[in-house]
Design a protein around this motif. Structure first.
Motif, short mmCIF file in Angstrom:
data_model
loop_
_atom_site.label_atom_id
_atom_site.label_comp_id
_atom_site.label_asym_id
_atom_site.label_seq_id
_atom_site.Cartn_x
_atom_site.Cartn_y
_atom_site.Cartn_z
N GLU A 1 0.82 -1.20 0.00
CA GLU A 1 0.00 0.00 0.00
C GLU A 1 0.86 1.26 0.00
OE1 GLU A 1 -4.23 1.26 2.04
OE2 GLU A 1 -2.76 0.21 3.28
N SER A 2 2.02 1.18 0.66
CA SER A 2 2.87 2.36 0.75
C SER A 2 3.50 2.75 -0.57
CB SER A 2 3.98 2.12 1.80
OG SER A 2 4.83 1.07 1.38
N SER A 3 3.48 1.84 -1.56
CA SER A 3 4.05 2.19 -2.86
C SER A 3 3.13 3.11 -3.64
CB SER A 3 4.35 0.92 -3.67
OG SER A 3 3.15 0.26 -4.03
N ALA A 4 1.86 3.17 -3.23
CA ALA A 4 0.90 4.03 -3.94
C ALA A 4 0.38 5.18 -3.09
CB ALA A 4 -0.28 3.20 -4.42
N TYR A 5 0.30 4.97 -1.78
CA TYR A 5 -0.37 5.95 -0.91
C TYR A 5 0.60 6.56 0.10
CZ TYR A 5 -4.61 3.98 -2.85
OH TYR A 5 -5.57 3.57 -3.71
#
Length: 284
Positions: A130-134
């Motif tokens: 998730e951290s790669s997008a948000y």
């Protein structure tokens, strides 16, 4: 103080316009049953695994269809409408997984950006980053509403009890966990975690969820539910498809639970020592 709450269960696809229409239909149904606080799930606007496709449909808060639709709907129906979250383009080019709460007049009361990012490799072969997008949020948030004080969280946040404890310590009586839990983790932990957050904080927990197999191929657990401060599940949905989960909330039950189990005020600061029994180790 008593009011009727609703958790809206959805199976959001990749088209924000269709998802907005589905949201309107379900929110109207909840309002017709007397709900004055209505919560939608995480990623109400779209569940889209393709990063480029997600970027193509992304809008800022001013131009997002879920935001504008929710604002108008709250004003029309005279309800507090809580968009559990939707993807919002930030001014810095990053993406926020953002919750928004609208008052009966359509005014935006509060926003909350999801703090904890779901970065994991599951044993069924699924991988999530998730951290790669948000961009994670940096601040917890509570809102004073006519029927009580409400604390925000989104999905994976439920695994971090310190967030809910911080909100409860400043008086939050209703804790919210809109989610898009995976089927695998949901089967193992969803209800247990929600009931635990309710019990340990003596608070209501309202959790609207995504459910079923989505257009982008993922499968979510569903089982939207409302839990009382004693950990009792007041109402819940199944694991697939749309649903409107309704429950009467008696906010006085929070005070009653916290009198019976006064752990919030009994908590104490403490030091943490470590000892070692490894060869050559010395007790600290």
């Amino acid at each position: 103080m008593t009011f009727k709450a609703a958790a809206i269960q959805m199976c959001s696809g990749v088209d924000p316009q269709k998802n907005a229409a589905d949201m309107v239909r379900l929110v109207r149904e909840a309002a017709a049953h007397g709900a004055t606080y209505i919560q939608t799930p995480e990623m109400t606007g779209a569940l889209q695994r393709d990063r480029k496709a997600m970027r193509d449909i992304l809008r800022d808060e001013t131009n997002d269809i879920i935001v504008s639709t929710a604002r108008n709907l709250a004003g029309e129906l005279g309800i507090h409408l809580h968009i559990g979250s939707t993807a919002i383009a930030r001014d810095d080019g990053k993406i926020a997984n953002r919750a928004l709460l609208f008052a009966p007049g359509g005014r935006l009361v509060a926003t909350y950006d999801k703090i904890h990012m779901f970065d994991v490799d599951l044993d069924n072969g699924e991988s999530w980053r998730e951290s790669s997008a948000y961009e994670p949020g940096v601040a917890a948030r509570v809102a004073d509403l006519p029927f009580g004080r409400l604390g925000f969280a989104i999905c994976y946040d439920v695994r971090f009890p310190q967030l809910f404890r911080a909100e409860a310590l400043v008086g939050a009586e209703i804790l919210t966990v809109p989610a898009a839990f995976t089927r695998q983790t949901g089967e193992a932990h969803w209800e247990i975690l929600l009931r635990a957050r309710a019990i340990e904080n003596g608070a209501f927990v309202i959790a609207a969820a995504q459910a079923g197999v989505h257009e982008d191929g993922r499968e979510t657990f569903g089982h939207s539910m409302i839990v009382d401060p004693w950990g009792k599940v007041l109402a819940s949905a199944g694991g697939t498809g749309e649903a409107v989960v309704l429950a009467e909330i008696d906010i006085d039950a929070v005070k009653a639970a916290r009198v019976k189990i006064p752990n919030l005020r009994n908590a104490r600061e403490f030091a943490l020592d470590t000892v070692s029994d490894v060869a050559g180790g010395v007790a600290a």
